[in-house]
Design an enzyme around this catalytic site. Structure first.
Site, PDB file in Angstrom:
ATOM      1  N   THR A  89       0.833  -1.202   0.000  1.00 24.03           N
ATOM      2  CA  THR A  89       0.000   0.000   0.000  1.00 24.03           C
ATOM      3  C   THR A  89       0.871   1.257   0.000  1.00 24.03           C
ATOM      4  O   THR A  89       1.999   1.231   0.520  1.00 24.03           O
ATOM      5  CB  THR A  89      -0.905   0.007   1.253  1.00 24.03           C
ATOM      6  OG1 THR A  89      -1.437   1.315   1.435  1.00 24.03           O
ATOM      7  CG2 THR A  89      -0.150  -0.354   2.528  1.00 24.03           C
ATOM      8  N   ASP A  90       0.335   2.345  -0.516  1.00 19.88           N
ATOM      9  CA  ASP A  90       1.073   3.622  -0.449  1.00 19.88           C
ATOM     10  C   ASP A  90       1.200   4.112   0.995  1.00 19.88           C
ATOM     11  O   ASP A  90       2.031   4.972   1.287  1.00 19.88           O
ATOM     12  CB  ASP A  90       0.401   4.694  -1.333  1.00 19.88           C
ATOM     13  CG  ASP A  90      -1.047   5.010  -0.943  1.00 19.88           C
ATOM     14  OD1 ASP A  90      -1.610   4.340  -0.047  1.00 19.88           O
ATOM     15  OD2 ASP A  90      -1.621   5.935  -1.547  1.00 19.88           O
ATOM     16  N   GLU A  91       0.381   3.538   1.906  1.00 14.09           N
ATOM     17  CA  GLU A  91       0.402   4.018   3.294  1.00 14.09           C
ATOM     18  C   GLU A  91       1.733   3.720   3.982  1.00 14.09           C
ATOM     19  O   GLU A  91       2.032   4.296   5.023  1.00 14.09           O
ATOM     20  CB  GLU A  91      -0.784   3.444   4.075  1.00 14.09           C
ATOM     21  CG  GLU A  91      -2.093   3.846   3.425  1.00 14.09           C
ATOM     22  CD  GLU A  91      -3.342   3.573   4.239  1.00 14.09           C
ATOM     23  OE1 GLU A  91      -3.253   3.490   5.477  1.00 14.09           O
ATOM     24  OE2 GLU A  91      -4.417   3.459   3.629  1.00 14.09           O
ATOM     25  N   TYR A 140      -1.712  -0.520  11.022  1.00 11.78           N
ATOM     26  CA  TYR A 140      -1.924  -1.176   9.711  1.00 11.78           C
ATOM     27  C   TYR A 140      -0.725  -0.947   8.797  1.00 11.78           C
ATOM     28  O   TYR A 140      -0.122  -1.887   8.284  1.00 11.78           O
ATOM     29  CB  TYR A 140      -3.203  -0.645   9.055  1.00 11.78           C
ATOM     30  CG  TYR A 140      -3.286  -0.945   7.571  1.00 11.78           C
ATOM     31  CD1 TYR A 140      -3.407  -2.247   7.102  1.00 11.78           C
ATOM     32  CD2 TYR A 140      -3.220   0.090   6.622  1.00 11.78           C
ATOM     33  CE1 TYR A 140      -3.464  -2.521   5.726  1.00 11.78           C
ATOM     34  CE2 TYR A 140      -3.279  -0.174   5.263  1.00 11.78           C
ATOM     35  CZ  TYR A 140      -3.401  -1.481   4.819  1.00 11.78           C
ATOM     36  OH  TYR A 140      -3.444  -1.749   3.467  1.00 11.78           O
ATOM     37  N   LYS A 155       2.190  -3.512   7.230  1.00 11.31           N
ATOM     38  CA  LYS A 155       2.418  -3.692   5.785  1.00 11.31           C
ATOM     39  C   LYS A 155       3.876  -3.358   5.435  1.00 11.31           C
ATOM     40  O   LYS A 155       4.497  -4.045   4.616  1.00 11.31           O
ATOM     41  CB  LYS A 155       1.464  -2.814   4.967  1.00 11.31           C
ATOM     42  CG  LYS A 155      -0.003  -3.178   5.072  1.00 11.31           C
ATOM     43  CD  LYS A 155      -0.342  -4.546   4.497  1.00 11.31           C
ATOM     44  CE  LYS A 155      -0.331  -4.587   2.986  1.00 11.31           C
ATOM     45  NZ  LYS A 155      -0.798  -5.904   2.467  1.00 11.31           N
TER      46      LYS A 155
HETATM   47  P1  NAD Z   1     -10.124  -6.903   2.362  1.00 11.25           P
HETATM   48  O1  NAD Z   1     -10.071  -6.635   3.832  1.00 11.25           O
HETATM   49  O2  NAD Z   1     -11.359  -6.595   1.601  1.00 11.25           O
HETATM   50  O3  NAD Z   1      -9.809  -8.444   2.099  1.00 11.25           O
HETATM   51  C1  NAD Z   1      -8.809  -9.154   2.771  1.00 11.25           C
HETATM   52  C2  NAD Z   1      -9.055 -10.630   2.528  1.00 11.25           C
HETATM   53  O4  NAD Z   1      -8.007 -11.371   3.195  1.00 11.25           O
HETATM   54  C3  NAD Z   1     -10.378 -11.140   3.093  1.00 11.25           C
HETATM   55  O5  NAD Z   1     -11.030 -11.968   2.143  1.00 11.25           O
HETATM   56  C4  NAD Z   1      -9.968 -11.949   4.319  1.00 11.25           C
HETATM   57  O6  NAD Z   1     -10.861 -13.020   4.601  1.00 11.25           O
HETATM   58  C5  NAD Z   1      -8.607 -12.452   3.906  1.00 11.25           C
HETATM   59  N1  NAD Z   1      -7.749 -12.775   5.052  1.00 11.25           N
HETATM   60  C6  NAD Z   1      -7.531 -12.015   6.154  1.00 11.25           C
HETATM   61  N2  NAD Z   1      -6.694 -12.654   6.998  1.00 11.25           N
HETATM   62  C7  NAD Z   1      -6.356 -13.823   6.398  1.00 11.25           C
HETATM   63  C8  NAD Z   1      -5.515 -14.910   6.758  1.00 11.25           C
HETATM   64  N3  NAD Z   1      -4.842 -14.900   7.919  1.00 11.25           N
HETATM   65  N4  NAD Z   1      -5.392 -15.937   5.909  1.00 11.25           N
HETATM   66  C9  NAD Z   1      -6.090 -15.956   4.733  1.00 11.25           C
HETATM   67  N5  NAD Z   1      -6.909 -14.979   4.348  1.00 11.25           N
HETATM   68  C10 NAD Z   1      -7.033 -13.916   5.165  1.00 11.25           C
HETATM   69  O7  NAD Z   1      -8.857  -6.141   1.774  1.00 11.25           O
HETATM   70  P2  NAD Z   1      -8.670  -5.458   0.342  1.00 11.25           P
HETATM   71  O8  NAD Z   1      -9.141  -4.077   0.417  1.00 11.25           O
HETATM   72  O9  NAD Z   1      -9.159  -6.369  -0.700  1.00 11.25           O
HETATM   73  O10 NAD Z   1      -7.078  -5.410   0.298  1.00 11.25           O
HETATM   74  C11 NAD Z   1      -6.316  -6.438  -0.310  1.00 11.25           C
HETATM   75  C12 NAD Z   1      -4.847  -6.109  -0.205  1.00 11.25           C
HETATM   76  O11 NAD Z   1      -4.581  -4.858  -0.816  1.00 11.25           O
HETATM   77  C13 NAD Z   1      -4.372  -5.976   1.244  1.00 11.25           C
HETATM   78  O12 NAD Z   1      -3.103  -6.577   1.335  1.00 11.25           O
HETATM   79  C14 NAD Z   1      -4.288  -4.487   1.481  1.00 11.25           C
HETATM   80  O13 NAD Z   1      -3.290  -4.178   2.423  1.00 11.25           O
HETATM   81  C15 NAD Z   1      -3.926  -3.986   0.092  1.00 11.25           C
HETATM   82  N6  NAD Z   1      -4.388  -2.613  -0.209  1.00 11.25           N
HETATM   83  C16 NAD Z   1      -5.702  -2.291  -0.159  1.00 11.25           C
HETATM   84  C17 NAD Z   1      -6.112  -1.007  -0.495  1.00 11.25           C
HETATM   85  C18 NAD Z   1      -7.559  -0.597  -0.501  1.00 11.25           C
HETATM   86  O14 NAD Z   1      -7.851   0.550  -0.812  1.00 11.25           O
HETATM   87  N7  NAD Z   1      -8.491  -1.466  -0.222  1.00 11.25           N
HETATM   88  C19 NAD Z   1      -5.157  -0.043  -0.852  1.00 11.25           C
HETATM   89  C20 NAD Z   1      -3.812  -0.412  -0.862  1.00 11.25           C
HETATM   90  C21 NAD Z   1      -3.441  -1.705  -0.553  1.00 11.25           C
HETATM   91  P1  TYD Z   2     -10.509   4.561   4.390  1.00 11.44           P
HETATM   92  O1  TYD Z   2     -11.469   4.180   3.328  1.00 11.44           O
HETATM   93  O2  TYD Z   2     -10.637   3.943   5.743  1.00 11.44           O
HETATM   94  O3  TYD Z   2      -9.047   4.326   3.796  1.00 11.44           O
HETATM   95  P2  TYD Z   2      -7.591   4.749   4.397  1.00 11.44           P
HETATM   96  O4  TYD Z   2      -7.745   5.191   5.791  1.00 11.44           O
HETATM   97  O5  TYD Z   2      -6.828   3.471   4.300  1.00 11.44           O
HETATM   98  O6  TYD Z   2      -7.084   5.816   3.485  1.00 11.44           O
HETATM   99  O7  TYD Z   2     -10.568   6.133   4.575  1.00 11.44           O
HETATM  100  C1  TYD Z   2     -10.390   7.017   3.486  1.00 11.44           C
HETATM  101  C2  TYD Z   2     -10.429   8.438   4.030  1.00 11.44           C
HETATM  102  O8  TYD Z   2     -11.738   8.705   4.510  1.00 11.44           O
HETATM  103  C3  TYD Z   2      -9.507   8.649   5.203  1.00 11.44           C
HETATM  104  O9  TYD Z   2      -8.956   9.956   5.117  1.00 11.44           O
HETATM  105  C4  TYD Z   2     -10.414   8.540   6.416  1.00 11.44           C
HETATM  106  C5  TYD Z   2     -11.740   9.074   5.894  1.00 11.44           C
HETATM  107  N1  TYD Z   2     -12.950   8.474   6.504  1.00 11.44           N
HETATM  108  C6  TYD Z   2     -13.960   9.319   7.008  1.00 11.44           C
HETATM  109  O10 TYD Z   2     -13.858  10.556   6.950  1.00 11.44           O
HETATM  110  N2  TYD Z   2     -15.072   8.751   7.552  1.00 11.44           N
HETATM  111  C7  TYD Z   2     -15.213   7.375   7.646  1.00 11.44           C
HETATM  112  O11 TYD Z   2     -16.251   6.919   8.194  1.00 11.44           O
HETATM  113  C8  TYD Z   2     -14.187   6.538   7.121  1.00 11.44           C
HETATM  114  C9  TYD Z   2     -14.295   5.043   7.195  1.00 11.44           C
HETATM  115  C10 TYD Z   2     -13.066   7.135   6.555  1.00 11.44           C
END
Ligand code: NAD
Ligand code: TYD
Length: 337
Positions: free
Chosen positions: A126-128, A151, A155
């Site tokens: 992630t960019d985070e 988090y 990562k």
């Molecule tokens: P999500 O929370 O929707 O899905 C995570 C999945 O992993 C779920 O299906 C969960 O059941 C599974 N999981 C959790 N723990 C597990 C374990 N111990 N063993 C097997 N499976 C397990 O997450 P997402 O948003 O789809 O993110 C996927 C990946 O992308 C993550 O690694 C996250 O860090 C990264 N990512 C997400 C975002 C975003 O905006 N959603 C942005 C940047 C990076």
């Molecule tokens: P989020 O979707 O949780 O992603 P991340 O924290 O990983 O960037 O949040 C996106 C942005 O929205 C973040 O700046 C936090 C804000 N946010 C709210 O203002 N209200 C909310 O209820 C949530 C879940 C997030």
């Protein structure tokens, strides 16, 4: 036929990736390992569950023996690790599980991947991990890691372990660092689906702090095409940033959602800020664009409109995921803000 092990393939991004592979790459078989935590949902895979090129296994990435048997039995060529605890707010509430899955789970996968001599290990990061930006500049792949939440710290730890396995023992890896994804099947704890859900129910839309935090939004399908390119075309050992070039203030995103749904701005409610809330993320994707010729295909306006349409058309999916435990989560997280 190539076989890939996708972990976390029942989550938001993982299920979109599995669907894309099954649809667009018929020469690829997917073994999908997912623990089905609150965020994992087989309804995300709908009609693809019984697809001939899809094998779903419920299990934990921390279970090395299981991972080893899957790689041996299905002759897996490459592993893409999407599995994670992925929500910042939950990590502030309960960091331990983030270390278990995101750090120890990744370590388990790395050990097995090395032993089994996998062709490639792709870590979805992630960019985070880069921390927070001021008003100017963007994250590049050489920006120092400076994570701020449990988090992002977990990562970043995983990323460093992946690089250490490459450096020490020659593991053929890539790391991708993408910005905030949005699109179909996202669990309504993340901002965009939470705001859509609340607006549909005429509930308050909880904006943290002053709402002027900036995220760089990436449509999930575009993220999936980028990961596929990295898997199939990248040199090992390379890190790629993936972003949508769509920087938006949270408040503006919330206003767009209300406008699209014909709901009043009076639903916006400013609530207590998230502790340590990163102010701005912005991704420089020029490396993946130049080296792998990847481009995002969907503008933010188009992506948001497709996403809202999807949630309107999938009210049953939404109602299922917000029943039960979600209600307790919501009360816990938002009642004291
Ligand atoms: P999500 O929370 O929707 O899905 C995570 C999945 O992993 C779920 O299906 C969960 O059941 C599974 N999981 C959790 N723990 C597990 C374990 N111990 N063993 C097997 N499976 C397990 O997450 P997402 O948003 O789809 O993110 C996927 C990946 O992308 C993550 O690694 C996250 O860090 C990264 N990512 C997400 C975002 C975003 O905006 N959603 C942005 C940047 C990076
Ligand atoms: P989020 O979707 O949780 O992603 P991340 O924290 O990983 O960037 O949040 C996106 C942005 O929205 C973040 O700046 C936090 C804000 N946010 C709210 O203002 N209200 C909310 O209820 C949530 C879940 C997030």
């Amino acid at each position: 036929m190539r076989t890939i092990l996708v972990t976390g393939g029942a989550g938001f991004i993982g299920s979109n990736f599995v669907r894309m592979v099954l649809e667009e790459h018929p020469d690829t078989r997917v073994v999908n390992l997912d623990k089905l935590t609150y965020a994992g949902n087989l309804e995300n895979l709908e009609s693809y569950r019984d697809h001939p090129n899809h094998i779903f296994v419920k299990g934990d990435i921390c279970d090395g023996a299981l991972v080893e048997s899957l790689i041996s039995n299905y002759k897996v060529d490459a592993l893409i690790n999407f599995a994670a605890e992925s929500h910042v707010d939950r990590s502030l509430e309960e960091p331990g599980i983030f270390i278990e899955t995101n750090v120890k789970g990744t370590l388990t996968l790395l050990k097995v991947a090395l032993e089994k001599k996998l062709e490639r290990f792709v870590q979805i990061s992630t960019d985070e991990v880069y921390g927070s930006l001021g008003p100017e500049g963007k994250f590049t792949e050489t920006t120092p890691l400076s994570p701020n939440s449990p988090y992002s710290a977990s990562k970043a730890s995983a990323d460093m372990l992946v690089q250490a396995f490459g450096h020490s023992w020659g593991l053929r890896y890539n790391i991708t660092r993408c910005s905030n994804n949005y699109g179909p099947y996202q669990f309504p704890e993340k901002m965009i689906p939470l705001m859509i859900h609340n607006a549909l129910k005429d509930k308050p839309l909880p904006v943290y702090g002053d709402g002027m935090h900036i995220r760089d939004w990436l449509y999930v399908y575009d993220h999936c095409t980028a990961v596929w390119k990295v898997l199939t075309e990248a040199q090992p050992g390379q890190v790629y940033n993936i972003g949508g070039n769509n920087e938006k203030h949270n408040l503006d995103v919330v206003r767009l959602i209300l406008k699209a749904l014909g709901k009043p701005e009076s639903l916006i409610t400013f609530v207590k800020d998230r502790p340590g809330h990163d102010r701005r993320y912005a991704i420089d994707s020029s490396r993946i664009m130049a080296e792998l010729n990847w481009r995002p295909s969907v503008s933010f306006e188009e992506g948001l409109s497709r996403t809202i349409r999807w949630y309107l058309d999938h009210s049953e999916w939404l109602n299922h995921v917000v029943s039960g435990q979600y209600q307790e989560y919501y009360k816990r997280m938002y009642s004291n803000r």
